[in-house]
Design a protein around this motif. Structure first.
Motif, PDB file in Angstrom:
ATOM      1  N   PHE A  12       6.863  26.181   4.729  1.00  0.00           N
ATOM      2  CA  PHE A  12       7.722  25.694   3.706  1.00  0.00           C
ATOM      3  C   PHE A  12       7.879  26.309   1.934  1.00  0.00           C
ATOM      4  O   PHE A  12       8.537  25.634   0.940  1.00  0.00           O
ATOM      5  CB  PHE A  12       7.695  23.746   3.387  1.00  0.00           C
ATOM      6  CG  PHE A  12       8.081  23.056   4.310  1.00  0.00           C
ATOM      7  CD1 PHE A  12       6.761  22.905   5.539  1.00  0.00           C
ATOM      8  CD2 PHE A  12       8.899  23.105   4.370  1.00  0.00           C
ATOM      9  CE1 PHE A  12       8.077  22.064   6.791  1.00  0.00           C
ATOM     10  CE2 PHE A  12       9.566  22.146   5.435  1.00  0.00           C
ATOM     11  CZ  PHE A  12       8.773  22.139   6.929  1.00  0.00           C
ATOM     12  N   PHE A  14       4.990  25.443   0.401  1.00  0.00           N
ATOM     13  CA  PHE A  14       4.070  24.612  -0.038  1.00  0.00           C
ATOM     14  C   PHE A  14       3.420  23.762   0.802  1.00  0.00           C
ATOM     15  O   PHE A  14       4.145  23.760   2.278  1.00  0.00           O
ATOM     16  CB  PHE A  14       4.549  23.165  -0.786  1.00  0.00           C
ATOM     17  CG  PHE A  14       5.842  22.372   0.149  1.00  0.00           C
ATOM     18  CD1 PHE A  14       6.831  23.428  -0.490  1.00  0.00           C
ATOM     19  CD2 PHE A  14       5.520  22.127   0.574  1.00  0.00           C
ATOM     20  CE1 PHE A  14       8.619  22.532  -0.242  1.00  0.00           C
ATOM     21  CE2 PHE A  14       6.820  21.266   1.365  1.00  0.00           C
ATOM     22  CZ  PHE A  14       8.234  21.834   0.913  1.00  0.00           C
ATOM     23  N   ARG A  22       2.748  14.607  -4.105  1.00  0.00           N
ATOM     24  CA  ARG A  22       3.812  14.631  -5.467  1.00  0.00           C
ATOM     25  C   ARG A  22       4.372  13.691  -5.684  1.00  0.00           C
ATOM     26  O   ARG A  22       5.456  12.818  -6.350  1.00  0.00           O
ATOM     27  CB  ARG A  22       4.469  16.037  -5.515  1.00  0.00           C
ATOM     28  CG  ARG A  22       5.655  16.015  -6.069  1.00  0.00           C
ATOM     29  CD  ARG A  22       7.086  17.090  -5.779  1.00  0.00           C
ATOM     30  NE  ARG A  22       8.122  16.322  -7.263  1.00  0.00           N
ATOM     31  CZ  ARG A  22       8.606  17.609  -7.753  1.00  0.00           C
ATOM     32  NH1 ARG A  22       8.283  18.634  -7.078  1.00  0.00           N
ATOM     33  NH2 ARG A  22      10.028  17.023  -7.963  1.00  0.00           N
ATOM     34  N   VAL A  23       5.554  13.261  -4.361  1.00  0.00           N
ATOM     35  CA  VAL A  23       6.309  12.307  -4.151  1.00  0.00           C
ATOM     36  C   VAL A  23       5.145  10.418  -4.049  1.00  0.00           C
ATOM     37  O   VAL A  23       6.337   9.446  -4.829  1.00  0.00           O
ATOM     38  CB  VAL A  23       7.018  12.129  -2.681  1.00  0.00           C
ATOM     39  CG1 VAL A  23       7.884  11.368  -2.216  1.00  0.00           C
ATOM     40  CG2 VAL A  23       7.590  13.294  -2.553  1.00  0.00           C
ATOM     41  N   ALA A  26       5.409  10.366  -7.895  1.00  0.00           N
ATOM     42  CA  ALA A  26       6.396  10.068  -8.615  1.00  0.00           C
ATOM     43  C   ALA A  26       6.484   8.504  -8.602  1.00  0.00           C
ATOM     44  O   ALA A  26       7.195   8.227  -9.255  1.00  0.00           O
ATOM     45  CB  ALA A  26       7.569  10.673  -8.218  1.00  0.00           C
ATOM     46  N   PHE A  27       6.777   8.335  -7.005  1.00  0.00           N
ATOM     47  CA  PHE A  27       7.554   6.897  -6.292  1.00  0.00           C
ATOM     48  C   PHE A  27       6.633   5.828  -8.142  1.00  0.00           C
ATOM     49  O   PHE A  27       6.931   4.744  -7.956  1.00  0.00           O
ATOM     50  CB  PHE A  27       7.446   6.508  -5.051  1.00  0.00           C
ATOM     51  CG  PHE A  27       8.587   6.620  -4.142  1.00  0.00           C
ATOM     52  CD1 PHE A  27       8.304   7.465  -3.517  1.00  0.00           C
ATOM     53  CD2 PHE A  27       9.236   7.903  -4.854  1.00  0.00           C
ATOM     54  CE1 PHE A  27       9.525   7.702  -1.773  1.00  0.00           C
ATOM     55  CE2 PHE A  27      10.228   8.775  -4.557  1.00  0.00           C
ATOM     56  CZ  PHE A  27      10.602   8.577  -3.237  1.00  0.00           C
ATOM     57  N   TYR A  30       7.455   5.711 -10.834  1.00  0.00           N
ATOM     58  CA  TYR A  30       8.912   4.880 -11.384  1.00  0.00           C
ATOM     59  C   TYR A  30       8.528   3.156 -11.037  1.00  0.00           C
ATOM     60  O   TYR A  30       8.731   2.176 -11.594  1.00  0.00           O
ATOM     61  CB  TYR A  30       9.933   5.083 -10.348  1.00  0.00           C
ATOM     62  CG  TYR A  30      10.585   6.600 -10.277  1.00  0.00           C
ATOM     63  CD1 TYR A  30      10.500   7.754  -9.508  1.00  0.00           C
ATOM     64  CD2 TYR A  30      10.227   6.833 -11.788  1.00  0.00           C
ATOM     65  CE1 TYR A  30      10.590   8.714  -9.682  1.00  0.00           C
ATOM     66  CE2 TYR A  30      10.844   8.147 -12.233  1.00  0.00           C
ATOM     67  CZ  TYR A  30      10.911   9.398 -10.682  1.00  0.00           C
ATOM     68  OH  TYR A  30      11.524  10.748 -11.545  1.00  0.00           O
ATOM     69  N   LEU A  31       7.720   2.623 -10.291  1.00  0.00           N
ATOM     70  CA  LEU A  31       7.381   1.572  -9.818  1.00  0.00           C
ATOM     71  C   LEU A  31       6.745   1.249 -11.398  1.00  0.00           C
ATOM     72  O   LEU A  31       7.172  -0.278 -11.604  1.00  0.00           O
ATOM     73  CB  LEU A  31       7.099   1.465  -8.351  1.00  0.00           C
ATOM     74  CG  LEU A  31       6.525  -0.209  -8.371  1.00  0.00           C
ATOM     75  CD1 LEU A  31       6.938  -0.746  -8.313  1.00  0.00           C
ATOM     76  CD2 LEU A  31       5.056  -0.072  -7.274  1.00  0.00           C
ATOM     77  N   PHE A  74       3.516  -1.204  -1.668  1.00  0.00           N
ATOM     78  CA  PHE A  74       4.512  -0.149  -1.645  1.00  0.00           C
ATOM     79  C   PHE A  74       3.621   1.467  -0.769  1.00  0.00           C
ATOM     80  O   PHE A  74       3.795   1.633  -0.160  1.00  0.00           O
ATOM     81  CB  PHE A  74       4.149   0.462  -3.142  1.00  0.00           C
ATOM     82  CG  PHE A  74       4.368   1.767  -3.364  1.00  0.00           C
ATOM     83  CD1 PHE A  74       3.435   2.736  -3.710  1.00  0.00           C
ATOM     84  CD2 PHE A  74       5.942   2.700  -3.227  1.00  0.00           C
ATOM     85  CE1 PHE A  74       3.811   3.533  -4.087  1.00  0.00           C
ATOM     86  CE2 PHE A  74       6.060   3.592  -3.759  1.00  0.00           C
ATOM     87  CZ  PHE A  74       4.668   4.978  -3.782  1.00  0.00           C
ATOM     88  N   LEU A  77       3.336   0.887   2.538  1.00  0.00           N
ATOM     89  CA  LEU A  77       4.632   1.535   3.703  1.00  0.00           C
ATOM     90  C   LEU A  77       5.281   3.241   3.223  1.00  0.00           C
ATOM     91  O   LEU A  77       5.257   3.807   4.157  1.00  0.00           O
ATOM     92  CB  LEU A  77       6.278   1.032   2.676  1.00  0.00           C
ATOM     93  CG  LEU A  77       6.395  -0.305   3.034  1.00  0.00           C
ATOM     94  CD1 LEU A  77       7.377  -0.630   2.440  1.00  0.00           C
ATOM     95  CD2 LEU A  77       7.237  -0.254   4.638  1.00  0.00           C
ATOM     96  N   PHE A  78       4.180   3.608   2.709  1.00  0.00           N
ATOM     97  CA  PHE A  78       4.614   5.160   1.841  1.00  0.00           C
ATOM     98  C   PHE A  78       3.723   6.132   3.378  1.00  0.00           C
ATOM     99  O   PHE A  78       3.679   6.886   3.504  1.00  0.00           O
ATOM    100  CB  PHE A  78       3.750   4.866   0.384  1.00  0.00           C
ATOM    101  CG  PHE A  78       3.579   6.506   0.030  1.00  0.00           C
ATOM    102  CD1 PHE A  78       2.958   7.580   0.533  1.00  0.00           C
ATOM    103  CD2 PHE A  78       5.418   7.614  -0.500  1.00  0.00           C
ATOM    104  CE1 PHE A  78       3.406   8.908  -0.184  1.00  0.00           C
ATOM    105  CE2 PHE A  78       5.543   8.224  -0.561  1.00  0.00           C
ATOM    106  CZ  PHE A  78       4.792   8.888  -0.761  1.00  0.00           C
ATOM    107  N   MET A  81       5.858   5.843   6.112  1.00  0.00           N
ATOM    108  CA  MET A  81       6.175   7.435   6.010  1.00  0.00           C
ATOM    109  C   MET A  81       5.669   8.887   5.717  1.00  0.00           C
ATOM    110  O   MET A  81       6.569   9.594   6.791  1.00  0.00           O
ATOM    111  CB  MET A  81       7.407   7.146   4.881  1.00  0.00           C
ATOM    112  CG  MET A  81       8.527   8.319   3.964  1.00  0.00           C
ATOM    113  SD  MET A  81       9.142   7.724   2.420  1.00  0.00           S
ATOM    114  CE  MET A  81       7.632   8.337   1.987  1.00  0.00           C
ATOM    115  N   LEU A  85       6.583  11.590   8.605  1.00  0.00           N
ATOM    116  CA  LEU A  85       7.585  12.659   7.849  1.00  0.00           C
ATOM    117  C   LEU A  85       6.333  14.139   8.485  1.00  0.00           C
ATOM    118  O   LEU A  85       6.456  14.985   8.512  1.00  0.00           O
ATOM    119  CB  LEU A  85       7.367  13.227   5.929  1.00  0.00           C
ATOM    120  CG  LEU A  85       8.633  12.323   5.446  1.00  0.00           C
ATOM    121  CD1 LEU A  85       8.752  11.755   4.271  1.00  0.00           C
ATOM    122  CD2 LEU A  85       9.662  12.387   5.774  1.00  0.00           C
ATOM    123  N   LEU A  90       8.329  17.716   8.483  1.00  0.00           N
ATOM    124  CA  LEU A  90       7.117  18.341   8.106  1.00  0.00           C
ATOM    125  C   LEU A  90       6.352  19.755   8.504  1.00  0.00           C
ATOM    126  O   LEU A  90       5.122  19.533   8.477  1.00  0.00           O
ATOM    127  CB  LEU A  90       6.611  17.904   6.753  1.00  0.00           C
ATOM    128  CG  LEU A  90       7.427  17.669   5.474  1.00  0.00           C
ATOM    129  CD1 LEU A  90       6.725  16.953   4.353  1.00  0.00           C
ATOM    130  CD2 LEU A  90       8.066  18.828   5.093  1.00  0.00           C
TER     131      LEU A  90
END
Lengths: 200, 156, 47
Positions: A12, A14, A22-23, A26-27, A30-31, A74, A77-78, A81, A85, A90
């Motif tokens: 990949f 990375f 990173r995700v 970022a999430f 945003y929250l 959050f 759930l993250f 996820m 993933l 990945l």
């Protein structure tokens, strides 16, 4: 123990964990930002109501309560996820070899083969150098031979020259000439003896 | 495919997050404001959810674009499909570069070896021809020596 | 030398001494000189 997922990183560009981190950040940002936006909108609206008895402190407490609740869900759930993933998306299965690594499949005993090949190549190089030297030596001998042949041919030409001189001055066969001269001088000696005897 | 799974997992995450942060929960937390302005509370909540969803989706898209993930996922799906009959674990880097590089270098060494064998053969053939000329030259010199000796003997 | 292990080692190791060959030709001239001297003396004697 932590799986560094180095092979996945090779594919990949990375590490999957870095991507997920990173995700996540970022999430989360945003929250928080959206919650702050909600709070500021509410504060603005409250300014429009002079009879409003809600203090900014109370509003902040409400925001914190809702944010705490959201953050907890959050994170749960993250985490799920991320697990899915990393396992399904990945991830490179253990039986999969990336195309750029096909050569390792073709040459599994490469360390031994590498050493053996290096030795063979070294030997071939030595042999080639030796042949090149031999070639030079052979060509040098050819040059030497030219010189020697020229000298030997000169000697033969010298013999030819000598014989030509003899022929030019009338003596092509020394043996015959000497036989003739010796006989003639013997004849002359005999005639002289004869003449001396007769004159006495 | 991986791309589809990725999109589904992210959508599911968002759905569940939105479901967790329901309007009831929101109104319950902001009770004082809700009592003051119930309609406005609903409007703010809807905007909050919309904004959160948009930001998260934009971030995912950015990650996919930066990492060229769509193409990589498709490529990886193909590679995995091709290896589906392989049961044995595949090769992995050992972590010792000096050892791993051997496999990469071996094909080049084999080529180099073949090349050296070829040029060596050419050189040997070249030398064989030159050697033939040298032997012919030696014979010629020997012949000239004999002729000189013969001329000398004749004079003697 | 390294080339003695090569494909033409036999040819290279049997190289004649060309200098010696040329040096030996001096003997030929000496011999012919002697012969010509003898001839000259014989002719003088006969003369």
């Amino acid at each position: 123990s932590v799986n560094p997922m180095a092979y996945e990183a090779q594919f990949f560009g990375f590490t999957p964990q870095t991507c997920m981190l990173r995700v996540y950040i970022a999430f989360q940002d945003y929250l928080f930002e959206t919650m702050l936006l909600v709070e500021s909108v509410m504060l603005k609206k409250m300014d429009g109501f002079p009879d409003c008895k809600i203090s900014p402190f109370e509003l902040r407490k409400s925001t914190e309560k809702f944010l705490l609740f959201m953050k907890e869900h959050f994170d749960k759930l993250f985490s799920k996820m991320e697990e899915v993933l990393l396992q399904l998306v990945l991830n490179i299965p253990k039986n999969v070899l990336l195309p750029e690594d096909k050569v390792h499949e073709q040459y599994p005993d490469s360390k031994e083969q590498f050493q053996a090949l290096q030795d063979e190549i070294h030997q071939l190089q030595e042999q080639y150098r030796a042949e090149a030297s031999a070639g030079q030596a052979l060509r040098a001998e050819l040059e030497e031979q030219k010189v020697v042949q020229a000298e030997l041919e000169k000697i033969l030409q010298w013999f030819d020259g000598l014989e030509n001189i003899c022929r030019k001055y009338g003596t092509s066969n020394f043996k015959e000439s000497f036989t003739f001269l010796t006989q003639n001088s013997k004849k002359l000696q005999d005639m002289l003896k004869d003449v001396e005897k007769k004159s006495k | 495919g991986r791309a589809q799974v990725f999109a589904t997992v992210v959508d599911t995450f968002l759905e569940k997050l939105v479901a967790a942060g329901s309007y009831q929960r929101f109104a319950n937390c902001y009770r004082c404001f809700y009592r003051l302005q119930p309609e406005m509370t609903r409007s703010i909540y809807d905007q909050f959810i919309a904004q959160l969803q948009t930001s998260i989706k934009e971030e995912i898209q950015e990650v996919k674009n930066e990492g060229n993930l769509e193409a990589l996922f498709n490529s990886l799906d193909k590679i995995v499909e091709e290896a589906k009959n392989q049961e044995e674990p595949a090769w992995r880097p050992s972590g010792i570069p000096e050892e791993d590089i051997c496999s990469t270098v071996v094909p080049y060494l084999l080529k180099h070896k073949l090349y050296l064998q070829k040029v060596l053969k050419v050189k040997e053939e070249e030398n064989r021809k030159v050697a033939e000329s040298v032997l012919a030259g030696r014979d010629r010199i020997a012949e000239l020596q004999q002729r000189i000796q013969a001329r000398k003997h004749a004079w003697q | 030398p390294a080339y003695l292990q090569t494909s033409q080692a036999q040819v290279l190791s049997s190289k004649p001494d060309y200098q010696k060959i040329l040096d030996e030709q001096g003997e030929v001239f000496c011999c012919v000189e002697l012969v010509l001297d003898e001839l000259q003396q014989a002719v003088k004697l006969l003369q």
